[in-house]
Design an enzyme around this catalytic site. Sequence first.
Site, short mmCIF file in Angstrom:
data_model
loop_
_atom_site.label_atom_id
_atom_site.label_comp_id
_atom_site.label_asym_id
_atom_site.label_seq_id
_atom_site.Cartn_x
_atom_site.Cartn_y
_atom_site.Cartn_z
N ASP A 277 44.49 46.97 41.31
CA ASP A 277 45.46 47.34 42.32
C ASP A 277 46.82 46.73 42.01
O ASP A 277 46.98 45.95 41.07
CB ASP A 277 44.97 46.88 43.70
N TYR B 181 36.35 38.82 35.78
CA TYR B 181 37.61 38.54 36.47
C TYR B 181 37.86 37.04 36.50
O TYR B 181 36.93 36.23 36.56
CB TYR B 181 37.57 39.06 37.91
#
Length: 451
Positions: free
Chosen positions: A106, A175
């Site tokens: 995002d 991540y």
Amino acid sequence: MTPNYESWSKDELIARLRELEAKKHTKSPHSPTSKKPFHFSSHPKRKIAIKFCYSGWEYNGLAYQNGPTPLPTVEDVLFKAFVKARLVDETGGLDGCGWEKCGRTDRGVSAAGQVVSLWVRSALPTETSSKSSTKHELRYVSILNRLLPSTIRVLAWSSISPDFSARFNCKHRHYKYFFTSHGLDVSLMQSAANHLVGEHDFRNMCKLDPGKQITNFHRCVMRAQINPLSPESDGDNRVYAFDLVGSAFLYHQVRHIMAVLFLVGTGVEQPSIIPALMNVFHAESDSSTKSPLPLVDRKPEYQMADALPLMLWDCAYADSDVTWQTDGDGTESGAGSELYHQLHSIHQRSLIHTVLDEHFLTAATRYHSPPPQYFPFSQTGLTPHTLPHSTSGREPVLGVPLGAGTYKRNARYIPLLERKRLDHVDVANERWRIGRGSKYSKQKTPDDGTE
């Protein structure tokens, strides 16, 4: 001889301008400046995967958007580079070249190991453009990096099989979320993170989007580890990375998990909040304390962590699927040692910015005292009910960290499980189907690895 325009009338001047404009836009078919049409059908193709990094704060997310966006998207900039290099045919768009990304990120989220697979023009004959043929191939890394901004760098490429998918062939996604230990008990955060490992229902630790019509919120976390990145001597400014590895992730899942870990680190929530939020179907017991867990079948309202510290570090594939390579000697701009030099220069400059900001803060402390430090409760001995009032009698304000120096400030902390709950997932999905969803005949397949 140059005409004497001063003696010309207005109509004559306008006519002359039109004549010059017409000549400017008229090109002779034999002009040396005219470009020959490029026929992609005349060139061999091969399917490749590229691994690249990008600075998320410069872009409006990874995914290409049909409408206008405040900032460009990474996919739009990257695809235009492929088009300009004549590696793909612009007329076919992303679908025409079989474009597939591993994990959508995002706005504000960065990546160091994002992967895209697609069909591109090749320098090799079709019969030799197999997965193992790379000698004398186009220098994809160099070509693309010459056309891309410094905030997007192609790191490597790999020849792949025609049926390879950057998304579905991915074994796991890794991540990293970076934070400092200021006001946090990192050991408590790790105790909470330990509960994440395994397959669990994460509906209460993601953004619920009825438009995606997701009904299965089970995701498998392989590793959830907090690791120090700077020396212990840095004190409460010691930098850590939260490493989260999983097969796939829900929308904003990592940032929601990180927000809960921050609550645990300050001491306003206990590590048991993690298994409680994952207890969505029936009453279970906390494996560490054996005490019963509350049933939390609807998500409590809370703010997710900031996007800036989040990075998609790596997308992992089987060795039989990819063989990452660069362009060889590394003498061209954007490849090898030159690429390293570019990124090293950016890193050096960021270190100087850090020192400058540190000195700004030091200068301010000569005239402004730091506010009282309430967190972490495990070290200050305080609780939400024993916070001291100021000398003027004002109620203290708690600043719960959200990452990257941002805070959620409130005079009174409301425990997560006592907060207002969102509608049940089934209710939200059904309402969307009856309302906005009835306008769409075909539902989109939700992205895995979304952050």
